[in-house]
Design an enzyme around this catalytic site. Structure first.
Site, mmCIF file in Angstrom:
data_model
loop_
_atom_site.group_PDB
_atom_site.id
_atom_site.type_symbol
_atom_site.label_atom_id
_atom_site.label_comp_id
_atom_site.label_asym_id
_atom_site.label_seq_id
_atom_site.Cartn_x
_atom_site.Cartn_y
_atom_site.Cartn_z
ATOM 1 N N LYS A 44 1.013 -1.218 -0.234
ATOM 2 C CA LYS A 44 -0.674 -0.355 -0.165
ATOM 3 C C LYS A 44 1.064 1.303 0.019
ATOM 4 O O LYS A 44 0.695 2.236 -1.024
ATOM 5 C CB LYS A 44 -0.552 -0.097 1.350
ATOM 6 C CG LYS A 44 -1.780 1.209 1.354
ATOM 7 C CD LYS A 44 -2.923 1.320 1.052
ATOM 8 C CE LYS A 44 -3.177 2.741 1.249
ATOM 9 N NZ LYS A 44 -4.489 3.403 0.441
ATOM 10 N N GLY A 83 -3.308 3.212 12.861
ATOM 11 C CA GLY A 83 -4.105 2.825 13.933
ATOM 12 C C GLY A 83 -5.772 2.308 12.831
ATOM 13 O O GLY A 83 -5.441 2.007 11.447
ATOM 14 N N ARG A 92 -15.513 1.960 21.783
ATOM 15 C CA ARG A 92 -14.385 2.972 21.726
ATOM 16 C C ARG A 92 -13.349 2.389 22.703
ATOM 17 O O ARG A 92 -12.175 3.384 21.802
ATOM 18 C CB ARG A 92 -15.102 4.642 21.852
ATOM 19 C CG ARG A 92 -15.723 5.174 20.599
ATOM 20 C CD ARG A 92 -15.664 6.269 21.142
ATOM 21 N NE ARG A 92 -16.550 7.084 19.936
ATOM 22 C CZ ARG A 92 -16.781 8.724 20.106
ATOM 23 N NH1 ARG A 92 -16.419 9.444 21.237
ATOM 24 N NH2 ARG A 92 -17.252 8.751 18.754
ATOM 25 N N VAL A 122 -1.709 11.315 14.918
ATOM 26 C CA VAL A 122 -2.632 12.274 14.583
ATOM 27 C C VAL A 122 -3.592 10.970 14.512
ATOM 28 O O VAL A 122 -4.809 11.102 14.549
ATOM 29 C CB VAL A 122 -2.622 12.091 12.978
ATOM 30 C CG1 VAL A 122 -4.123 13.060 12.731
ATOM 31 C CG2 VAL A 122 -1.817 13.507 12.014
ATOM 32 N N PRO A 125 -7.915 7.794 19.428
ATOM 33 C CA PRO A 125 -7.887 9.102 20.438
ATOM 34 C C PRO A 125 -6.933 10.021 20.845
ATOM 35 O O PRO A 125 -6.023 9.733 20.841
ATOM 36 C CB PRO A 125 -9.029 8.753 21.362
ATOM 37 C CG PRO A 125 -7.976 7.428 21.645
ATOM 38 C CD PRO A 125 -8.305 6.950 20.967
ATOM 39 N N VAL A 126 -6.886 11.087 19.322
ATOM 40 C CA VAL A 126 -5.278 12.304 19.660
ATOM 41 C C VAL A 126 -4.734 12.002 20.760
ATOM 42 O O VAL A 126 -3.426 12.002 20.733
ATOM 43 C CB VAL A 126 -5.290 12.917 18.740
ATOM 44 C CG1 VAL A 126 -6.445 14.339 19.053
ATOM 45 C CG2 VAL A 126 -3.949 13.026 18.319
ATOM 46 N N SER A 147 -2.167 16.519 16.772
ATOM 47 C CA SER A 147 -2.688 17.327 16.402
ATOM 48 C C SER A 147 -4.334 18.054 16.814
ATOM 49 O O SER A 147 -4.519 19.156 16.470
ATOM 50 C CB SER A 147 -3.213 16.628 15.245
ATOM 51 O OG SER A 147 -3.792 15.874 15.226
ATOM 52 N N ASP A 152 -10.686 21.684 14.990
ATOM 53 C CA ASP A 152 -11.133 22.244 15.320
ATOM 54 C C ASP A 152 -11.712 23.709 15.487
ATOM 55 O O ASP A 152 -12.696 24.683 15.472
ATOM 56 C CB ASP A 152 -11.825 21.396 17.435
ATOM 57 C CG ASP A 152 -11.726 20.151 16.808
ATOM 58 O OD1 ASP A 152 -12.349 18.861 17.196
ATOM 59 O OD2 ASP A 152 -10.222 19.321 16.574
ATOM 60 N N ARG A 155 -12.463 25.084 12.514
ATOM 61 C CA ARG A 155 -13.910 25.374 11.814
ATOM 62 C C ARG A 155 -14.208 25.907 12.475
ATOM 63 O O ARG A 155 -15.536 27.304 12.401
ATOM 64 C CB ARG A 155 -14.123 23.659 12.703
ATOM 65 C CG ARG A 155 -13.836 22.371 11.150
ATOM 66 C CD ARG A 155 -14.032 21.000 12.140
ATOM 67 N NE ARG A 155 -13.977 20.664 11.705
ATOM 68 C CZ ARG A 155 -13.412 19.114 11.767
ATOM 69 N NH1 ARG A 155 -14.086 18.186 13.129
ATOM 70 N NH2 ARG A 155 -13.798 17.952 10.836
ATOM 71 N N HIS A 179 -9.334 17.222 21.596
ATOM 72 C CA HIS A 179 -9.742 16.349 20.483
ATOM 73 C C HIS A 179 -11.598 15.607 20.276
ATOM 74 O O HIS A 179 -11.294 14.529 19.986
ATOM 75 C CB HIS A 179 -9.010 16.273 19.593
ATOM 76 C CG HIS A 179 -10.007 16.150 18.480
ATOM 77 N ND1 HIS A 179 -9.841 17.142 17.423
ATOM 78 C CD2 HIS A 179 -9.396 15.111 17.629
ATOM 79 C CE1 HIS A 179 -10.209 16.299 16.767
ATOM 80 N NE2 HIS A 179 -10.574 15.021 16.430
ATOM 81 N N THR A 235 -13.101 11.441 7.561
ATOM 82 C CA THR A 235 -12.897 12.534 7.076
ATOM 83 C C THR A 235 -11.164 13.002 6.893
ATOM 84 O O THR A 235 -10.401 11.842 7.873
ATOM 85 C CB THR A 235 -12.737 13.679 8.383
ATOM 86 O OG1 THR A 235 -11.947 13.391 9.562
ATOM 87 C CG2 THR A 235 -14.783 13.445 8.559
#
Ligand SMILES: NC(=O)c1ccc[n+]([C@@H]2O[C@H](COP(=O)([O-])OP(=O)(O)OC[C@H]3O[C@@H](n4cnc5c(N)ncnc54)[C@H](O)[C@@H]3O)[C@@H](O)[C@H]2O)c1
Length: 318
Positions: A44, A83, A92, A122, A125-126, A147, A152, A155, A179, A235
């Protein structure tokens, strides 16, 4: 091809959607001369390297290589986007434990070839994984960065600018904390070119704003990723540019203030977790974490965010 030893050198571990979007954006911006790609499936990474090499007639020269962790030898920054994704029936927390083990392995592999890189996490959960990378690497806290809420914050600023019909570059505000769900939008310090938002509304704006515009923006920032994932599965473009802005700051020693995640060492009474606060970033990594005044409810929410993160860390053995 340019392989000068003193050239900035970035390696990306994990060539999925996020990793390859970062690679593409880095190449488009002409920010690196040497770029390494590592993936669990070497094929890959090789395929991505081949595809990216075909960009070379259209961009500044860059030496792109796929390979193993030996690529990290001269890396100034190693970006980790590798990940697992959530499997059916998996919580989670299960995913968090799984990704913590992946990050631990990757950190050991990086350090085998390079004792002192900057590691930029990145993978989600960062904040949790930035802490794992920090503890497992034993690197100084300024060299292990997540990151965090850079995306956020972008945004938040763009939604406020859109709401006020303003240039986003004049809109200064920060999202701090985790984050994720417990992040905190710092409305009390939000300002338009130095004028606090509340004053700006009275002074320069004649529009009737809906009472709950803050709530709408808050929901929008907090839930953007869920919404995008629901619509398109993942995303990657905006986070890629957020990561590239972090990399540019480090590689060019811009000393910009960005809301990256790093180890808290007593700020607002918080320690022993990684989370985001406005941080001065340069070629040595996080040079300073800024401690600006917050409203009481924001300080409370930030401490709550830290508590959530600490609880998660403890539940996976950190
Ligand atoms: N921090 C943020 O703001 C932000 C934003 C978006 C996505 N993300 C996170 O980024 C991560 C990557 O997302 P994606 O969409 O690229 O996922 P993806 O599944 O497309 O890519 C992950 C890649 O990691 C590789 N990988 C897994 N284990 C590995 C290992 N041990 N060594 C090397 N490579 C390994 C996989 O083969 C895969 O190619 C996810 O955790 C996602 O939640 C973070």
């Amino acid at each position: 091809m340019h392989t000068g030893a003193r050239m900035p050198n970035v390696v990306i571990v994990g060539t999925g959607m996020v990793g390859t979007s970062i690679a593409y954006a880095l190449i488009m911006k002409g920010l690196v001369q040497n770029l390494g790609l590592i993936n669990r499936s070497p094929e890959k990474a090789e395929g991505e390297a081949m595809d990216l090499k075909h960009c070379l007639p259209f961009v500044s020269p860059v030496n792109i290589r796929a390979g193993g962790f030996e690529l990290c030898k001269d890396a100034q920054v190693v970006v980790v986007t590798a990940g697992a994704t959530q499997a059916e029936g998996e919580t989670r927390l299960d995913l968090c434990g799984k990704n913590a083990r992946i990050i631990k392995g990757i950190v050991q592999d990086i350090l085998e070839y390079n004792p002192a890189p900057i590691i930029l996490v990145v993978t989600n959960p960062v904040d949790v994984l930035t802490y794992v990378a920090l503890r497992e690497s034993g690197l100084p806290p300024e060299r292990v960065i997540g990151s965090g809420t850079v995306l956020d914050t972008a945004r938040f600023r763009s939604l406020v600018a859109e709401h006020c019909s303003l240039d986003t570059r004049n809109t200064h505000g920060y999202v701090i904390g985790e984050h994720g769900d417990s992040e905190v939008l710092v409305w009390s310090r939000l300002n338009i070119a130095g004028v606090l938002m509340n004053d700006y509304c009275g002074q320069a704006c004649t529009r009737e704003c809906p009472d709950d515009f803050r709530g709408d923006i808050d929901d929008n920032v907090r839930n953007a990723a869920y919404e995008i994932i629901k619509k398109k599965g993942a995303t990657y473009y905006a986070v890629a540019l957020a990561v590239v802005s972090i990399l540019e700051t480090v590689l060019k020693n811009h000393r910009s203030v960005l809301t990256v995640s790093s180890l808290m060492q007593g700020q607002y009474g918080i320690s022993n977790v990684c989370l985001s606060l406005p941080s001065l970033l340069g070629s040595r990594g996080v040079e300073n974490v800024l401690d600006s005044p917050l409203a009481d409810n924001e300080t409370h929410a930030l401490r709550e965010s830290a508590r959530v993160l600490r609880e998660t860390l403890e539940s996976i053995g950190y």
